[in-house]
Design an enzyme around this catalytic site. Structure first.
Site, PDB file in Angstrom:
ATOM      1  N   LEU A  19       4.276  -1.072 -19.577  1.00 26.15           N
ATOM      2  CA  LEU A  19       4.791  -1.223 -18.306  1.00 26.15           C
ATOM      3  C   LEU A  19       4.073  -1.671 -17.220  1.00 26.15           C
ATOM      4  CD1 LEU A  19       7.408   1.985 -17.043  1.00 26.15           C
ATOM      5  CD2 LEU A  19       5.842   0.869 -15.566  1.00 26.15           C
ATOM      6  N   ASP A  73      12.508   1.136  -6.253  1.00 24.93           N
ATOM      7  CA  ASP A  73      11.644   1.521  -5.101  1.00 24.93           C
ATOM      8  C   ASP A  73      10.987   2.763  -5.475  1.00 24.93           C
ATOM      9  OD1 ASP A  73      10.085   2.015  -2.599  1.00 24.93           O
ATOM     10  OD2 ASP A  73      11.843   1.431  -1.621  1.00 24.93           O
ATOM     11  N   ASN A 100       0.224  -1.238 -10.969  1.00 28.41           N
ATOM     12  CA  ASN A 100      -0.260  -2.323  -9.780  1.00 28.41           C
ATOM     13  C   ASN A 100       0.321  -2.319  -8.434  1.00 28.41           C
ATOM     14  OD1 ASN A 100      -1.054  -5.529  -9.369  1.00 28.41           O
ATOM     15  ND2 ASN A 100       1.258  -5.416  -9.353  1.00 28.41           N
ATOM     16  N   TYR A 165      -4.670   2.375   4.254  1.00 23.35           N
ATOM     17  CA  TYR A 165      -4.713   1.733   2.944  1.00 23.35           C
ATOM     18  C   TYR A 165      -5.593   1.753   2.218  1.00 23.35           C
ATOM     19  CZ  TYR A 165      -4.829  -2.328  -0.215  1.00 23.35           C
ATOM     20  OH  TYR A 165      -5.152  -3.131  -1.417  1.00 23.35           O
ATOM     21  N   LYS A 169      -6.667   3.557  -1.411  1.00 25.17           N
ATOM     22  CA  LYS A 169      -7.228   2.981  -2.784  1.00 25.17           C
ATOM     23  C   LYS A 169      -8.559   3.603  -3.140  1.00 25.17           C
ATOM     24  CE  LYS A 169      -4.197  -0.409  -3.470  1.00 25.17           C
ATOM     25  NZ  LYS A 169      -3.816  -0.370  -4.785  1.00 25.17           N
ATOM     26  N   VAL A 198      -6.912 -11.559  -2.948  1.00 26.90           N
ATOM     27  CA  VAL A 198      -6.526 -12.136  -4.000  1.00 26.90           C
ATOM     28  C   VAL A 198      -5.446 -13.057  -3.199  1.00 26.90           C
ATOM     29  CG1 VAL A 198      -5.161 -11.932  -6.105  1.00 26.90           C
ATOM     30  CG2 VAL A 198      -7.084 -10.320  -5.385  1.00 26.90           C
ATOM     31  N   THR A 200      -2.158 -13.982  -2.938  1.00 26.20           N
ATOM     32  CA  THR A 200      -0.712 -13.282  -3.087  1.00 26.20           C
ATOM     33  C   THR A 200      -0.124 -13.054  -1.962  1.00 26.20           C
ATOM     34  OG1 THR A 200      -1.235 -10.882  -3.043  1.00 26.20           O
ATOM     35  CG2 THR A 200      -1.614 -11.897  -5.127  1.00 26.20           C
TER      36      THR A 200
END
Ligand SMILES: NC(=O)c1ccc[n+]([C@@H]2O[C@H](COP(=O)([O-])OP(=O)(O)OC[C@H]3O[C@@H](n4cnc5c(N)ncnc54)[C@H](OP(=O)(O)O)[C@@H]3O)[C@@H](O)[C@H]2O)c1
Length: 275
Positions: A19, A73, A100, A165, A169, A198, A200
């Site tokens: 998953l 969500d 992720n 943020y 993390k 990264v 993205t």
């Protein structure tokens, strides 16, 4: 998909599903593509049904056709429990969990929209912890399983303009290491991946519009496929945690030598030149 005597839907080879949350784009889509290519059947989770379907359609591998998407969500209250319950109701055995999905809120902490920060914390912290607990419990009772949690280089030190943020993390790494220690000897492995920049949609989704910042981020970033590969390799090798990229490992080593109050001052000075 094949059903066993208990009605449990497992793959042809008797394996369960991997998953991946946040599989509708970025690093998550690459996790999904690489896991499928290695022979896994996937459960793809994210909010955007269309983009999840695109990832689903791009999967290639012997069990790709067994894969499915569950749009959800994860920042909603109780989402992790609903996802776990939905997998159980469909008889889907999850033996690899890749936590992720994550989002960022960029800007001065005192100027941030509290609702946006709360939603980010529910996703980055609460959903990740609850999914790890719910699927980790099942894995422990089966005596095997793998959990890969995606943290960030930003979580290694307090980071101005990414304060909540980065703190979320830091939680991801600490939680993962503690969970790993608790589950040692049960057959369940927990690894944590710490990417730096990264390429993205992350920066855009975090509301970063500064051309100088975006240029710096682009110049110092790895591509999502490389980062996913590093994470899956760490998981396969049962590493406790890994920082993606030599430059990021070097910066982390340097920062770790300093008192904890110093890196945020360095980061503030660096970021204020870019925003
Ligand atoms: N990119 C970077 O520079 C970087 C650096 C360090 C760490 N990371 C971490 O890497 C992970 C993946 O980020 P990325 O770079 O691939 O970013 P991204 O391109 O923005 O992808 C984020 C993924 O998470 C999903 N997501 C966002 N909010 C969600 C929600 N409320 N519920 C369910 N799914 C949600 C998104 O799908 P939907 O929009 O369809 O929901 C998308 O699939 C995150 O945990 C991020 O913090 C990224």
């Amino acid at each position: 998909m094949n059903g066993d005597a208990n009605g449990t839907m497992k793959g042809r080879h008797g394996e369960g599903f991997a998953l991946v949350t946040g599989a509708s784009g970025g690093i998550g889509a690459e996790f999904a593509l690489q896991l499928a290519a290695s022979g896994r059947a996937l459960i793809l989770v994210g909010r955007n049904r269309g983009r999840l379907e695109s990832t689903l359609g791009a999967l290639r591998g012997p069990r790709a056709a067994e894969s499915l998407a569950i749009p959800m969500d994860l920042s909603e209250q109780g989402a992790a429990s609903r996802l776990h319950a939905e997998c159980a109701a469909r008889g889907l055995v999850v033996d690899t969990l890749v936590n992720n999905a994550g989002s960022g809120v960029f800007g001065a902490a005192v100027d941030s929209d509290p609702q946006a920060v709360e939603a980010m914390l529910r996703l980055n912290v609460e959903a990740l912890a609850s999914l790890s607990a719910l699927f980790g419990r099942d894995m422990r009772s089966r005596g095997s399983g793998d959990i890969l949690n995606v943290g960030s280089f930003a979580g290694l030190q307090a980071t101005p303009y990414f304060a909540a943020y980065a703190a979320s993390k830091a939680f991801v790494l600490d939680f993962s290491l503690a969970l790993r220690a608790e589950l040692a000897g049960t057959g369940v492995n927990v690894s944590c991946l710490l990417p730096g920049y990264v390429r993205t949609a992350f920066d855009a989704n975090a509301g970063i519009g500064s051309p100088a910042y975006l240029k710096f981020s682009e110049a110092n970033s790895l591509d999502a496929a490389t980062v996913a590969r590093i994470g899956l390799r760490a998981l396969a090798r049962r590493k406790s945690w890994t920082i993606a990229g030599a430059r990021n490992r070097f910066a982390a080593a340097l920062f770790s030598l300093l008192p904890r109050s110093i890196p945020p001052r360095i980061m503030r000075a660096a970021l204020e030149r870019l925003i």
